[in-house]
Enzyme design. Sequence first.
Site, PDB file in Angstrom:
ATOM      1  CG  HIS A 213      -0.242  -0.300   2.514  1.00  0.00           C
ATOM      2  ND1 HIS A 213       0.669   0.569   3.066  1.00  0.00           N
ATOM      3  CD2 HIS A 213      -0.268  -1.370   3.340  1.00  0.00           C
ATOM      4  CE1 HIS A 213       1.138   0.073   4.193  1.00  0.00           C
ATOM      5  NE2 HIS A 213       0.588  -1.117   4.383  1.00  0.00           N
TER       6      HIS A 213
ATOM      7  N   GLY B 267       1.856   3.130   2.246  1.00  0.00           N
ATOM      8  CA  GLY B 267       2.818   3.164   3.354  1.00  0.00           C
ATOM      9  C   GLY B 267       4.124   2.483   2.951  1.00  0.00           C
ATOM     10  CG  HIS B 268       4.325  -1.788   2.081  1.00  0.00           C
ATOM     11  ND1 HIS B 268       3.021  -2.198   2.057  1.00  0.00           N
ATOM     12  CD2 HIS B 268       4.939  -2.540   3.023  1.00  0.00           C
ATOM     13  CE1 HIS B 268       2.841  -3.159   2.930  1.00  0.00           C
ATOM     14  NE2 HIS B 268       3.978  -3.387   3.546  1.00  0.00           N
TER      15      HIS B 268
ATOM     16  CD  GLU C  44       8.342   6.996  13.192  1.00  0.00           C
ATOM     17  OE1 GLU C  44       7.336   7.722  13.295  1.00  0.00           O
ATOM     18  OE2 GLU C  44       9.511   7.438  13.162  1.00  0.00           O
TER      19      GLU C  44
ATOM     20  CG  ASP D 127       4.551  -2.852  12.331  1.00  0.00           C
ATOM     21  OD1 ASP D 127       3.643  -3.508  12.845  1.00  0.00           O
ATOM     22  OD2 ASP D 127       4.607  -2.621  11.107  1.00  0.00           O
TER      23      ASP D 127
ATOM     24  NE  ARG E 283      -2.147  -9.148  10.265  1.00  0.00           N
ATOM     25  CZ  ARG E 283      -0.866  -9.141  10.599  1.00  0.00           C
ATOM     26  NH1 ARG E 283      -0.244  -7.996  10.739  1.00  0.00           N
ATOM     27  NH2 ARG E 283      -0.219 -10.270  10.784  1.00  0.00           N
TER      28      ARG E 283
HETATM   29  O1  PAF Z   1       7.074  -5.309   9.221  1.00  0.00           O
HETATM   30  C1  PAF Z   1       7.104  -6.304   8.456  1.00  0.00           C
HETATM   31  O2  PAF Z   1       6.552  -6.294   7.360  1.00  0.00           O
HETATM   32  C2  PAF Z   1       7.824  -7.559   8.919  1.00  0.00           C
HETATM   33  O3  PAF Z   1       7.686  -7.748  10.293  1.00  0.00           O
HETATM   34  C3  PAF Z   1       9.296  -7.591   8.509  1.00  0.00           C
HETATM   35  C4  PAF Z   1      10.101  -6.465   9.154  1.00  0.00           C
HETATM   36  C5  PAF Z   1       9.421  -7.481   6.990  1.00  0.00           C
HETATM   37  C6  PAF Z   1       9.931  -8.922   8.945  1.00  0.00           C
HETATM   38  O4  PAF Z   1       9.292 -10.009   8.368  1.00  0.00           O
END
Ligand code: PAF
Length: 283
Positions: free
Chosen positions: A31, A33-34, A148, A150, A187
């Site tokens: 998305h 964000g990535h 951030e 996570d 998700r």
């Molecule tokens: O944040 C994520 O997408 C995952 O936890 C990561 C850092 C790629 C590790 O699998």
Amino acid sequence: MIVLRTRSAVLAWRAGLRGPLGFVPTMGFFHDGHLSLMREARRRAGPDGTVAISIFVNPTQFGPNEDLDAYPRDEAGDLEKAAGVGVDVAFCPTDPRELYAGSRTWVEVEGLDQHLCGRARPGHFRGVCTVVAKLWGLIRPDVAIFGEKDYQQLAILRRMHADLCLGGEVVGMPIARETDGLAMSSRNANLTEHSRQDALAIPGFMDEVRRRFAAGERRSAALIAGARVALRPGRVDYVELVDAADLEPVETIERPALCAVAVFFPSRGGGEVRLIDNAVLNP
Ligand code: PAF
């Protein structure tokens, strides 16, 4: 864009690489964000540098009752989106054995995993740290970018990175949000139409916490009072106020603190989707 499937292909590619290398490890289903993390990697690597990503739904960070199989996947779409923001190389192992065959080493960061998602998902951060350490060893980035959203993951990975002298730099990027405020997450695609609406209770609650904090409230209990009612359309996993550095619970905010939530909502598949969000409160 080059797509690498095996560990040996990554090592051969890396051995021939010169110049700055930015890296974004992901589990795919991109998305915005990535893509913002990839743009930042591109900016930091510079026009002569290289940007690499990995797409790997890491089985060791999912618990036995978690959504590994339901985790959304779209490799072809992901590669197209990544190419569009200037990614040069994607490591997409097709088989987890590529990273785990014969493996007996686990990476665990003690203490920081005792609260929030670490308590709710035992073993999760051990899986995250182990795979990121493996990817770091293979890719050897100058800079790796993480979101951030996570927050706990980022805090733990920063500690691991320093403790294991991995070299290069870890960079965090602010949470990307949909226009209605929901934090972007792969998700979200698994939410039903109804639960997608209900999930707006999360940013609504985070705004209320920020409002109380801005109005001068510093007691944790008062800041998160009424959380379960505010988040009621969902099933609350946790709502916590912790120190932003060591992630220990705080009663009164005197230093930067983190309000973090995890809430389950019904998913399309009949199970539940677990969403997280957070806000840093800086006195
Ligand atoms: O944040 C994520 O997408 C995952 O936890 C990561 C850092 C790629 C590790 O699998």
